[in-house]
Design an enzyme around this catalytic site. Sequence first.
Site, PDB file in Angstrom:
ATOM      1  N   ASN A  65      -1.680  -0.206  -1.649  1.00  0.00           N
ATOM      2  CA  ASN A  65      -0.840   0.000  -0.514  1.00  0.00           C
ATOM      3  C   ASN A  65      -1.175  -1.142   0.434  1.00  0.00           C
ATOM      4  OD1 ASN A  65       0.502   2.611  -0.753  1.00  0.00           O
ATOM      5  ND2 ASN A  65      -1.069   3.866  -0.408  1.00  0.00           N
ATOM      6  N   CYS A  74       3.478   4.391  -7.837  1.00  0.00           N
ATOM      7  CA  CYS A  74       4.369   4.198  -7.179  1.00  0.00           C
ATOM      8  C   CYS A  74       5.651   3.928  -7.978  1.00  0.00           C
ATOM      9  CB  CYS A  74       4.059   2.695  -6.418  1.00  0.00           C
ATOM     10  SG  CYS A  74       5.450   2.074  -5.490  1.00  0.00           S
ATOM     11  N   GLY A  75       6.331   5.002  -7.804  1.00  0.00           N
ATOM     12  CA  GLY A  75       7.900   4.988  -8.680  1.00  0.00           C
ATOM     13  C   GLY A  75       8.585   3.663  -8.572  1.00  0.00           C
ATOM     14  N   GLU A 186       5.425   7.042   4.315  1.00  0.00           N
ATOM     15  CA  GLU A 186       4.161   6.735   3.250  1.00  0.00           C
ATOM     16  C   GLU A 186       2.737   6.735   3.845  1.00  0.00           C
ATOM     17  OE1 GLU A 186       4.873   4.815  -0.265  1.00  0.00           O
ATOM     18  OE2 GLU A 186       6.843   4.301   0.271  1.00  0.00           O
ATOM     19  N   ARG A 187       1.740   7.380   2.984  1.00  0.00           N
ATOM     20  CA  ARG A 187       0.332   6.980   3.551  1.00  0.00           C
ATOM     21  C   ARG A 187      -0.020   5.730   2.933  1.00  0.00           C
ATOM     22  NH1 ARG A 187      -3.147   9.917  -1.250  1.00  0.00           N
ATOM     23  NH2 ARG A 187      -2.213   8.854  -2.927  1.00  0.00           N
ATOM     24  N   CYS A 196      11.047   5.727  -1.387  1.00  0.00           N
ATOM     25  CA  CYS A 196       9.709   6.055  -2.096  1.00  0.00           C
ATOM     26  C   CYS A 196      10.222   6.957  -3.391  1.00  0.00           C
ATOM     27  CB  CYS A 196       8.946   6.772  -1.212  1.00  0.00           C
ATOM     28  SG  CYS A 196       7.492   7.510  -1.867  1.00  0.00           S
TER      29      CYS A 196
END
Length: 260
Positions: A65, A74-75, A186-187, A196
């Site tokens: 991240n 992560c898509g 999003e964290r 996302c």
Amino acid sequence: MKMDFFKYQGTGNDFIILDNRKKKIPEEDHSLFTRLCDRHFGIGADGIILIKNDPSRDFYMKYYNSDGKESTMCGNGGRCAIAFSKKLGITKKNKIYFRAIDGDHCGIIQDHGLISLNLIDLEIDMIKISQKYVFLNTGSPHHVLFVKNIKEIDVCKQGRKISKGGVNVNFVEISGKNTLQVRTYERGVENETLSCGTGITASVLAAYETEKISLDKEKNVSISTLGGKLWVSFEKKNNLYKEIYLTGSVQFIFKGWIHI
């Protein structure tokens, strides 16, 4: 040291992708990844993707991240990694197999810049449904809230209260029998992102499991995000959601180099 980088985006979810098959990039230097993702003093991105060698697959995808910490699947990043691997010439085929932190994935490069990513199977028993929200893990943990007037939601303020660094928060408005609008906090980014991938997938499965949507003949659900349109397809068999595919556009933005 001079480091080459590539910038990609999948429906507005943007990533710095680094080819680390020769193991030259210091993977444990989290401050480096934070600097690279900084939109004022670095390249700017929602996250960092490292492409690594894998003994049994076309490549291994390692994701960080923008806070510099290694994260879960992560898509949209996976879809960008698929496009990048084809650009690198790792494979000449349009069906690509890779591994990530949550296991094996398959990617399909389609026409018109669309890329499909196969996500992990999900056991229905692992979906937590309450009166206020649905919780499920589609490679990353997601808290799903069904709302009205999604454009008026303060995603950052409400999402931050719920997330507390441990979960992604999705606000979902049902637009039709098989269409959704989704906004995600999003964290790790600690902000709303334009899209996302795992969150969109979680939102679709949560909506279907609570009978808020149905499937069309092609078994596709259409999702609108701030960054564009995506589609999710899946099969529900016995106690399992399987053959889960996330499909949407991917764009190569630019490449460059930076001193680290």
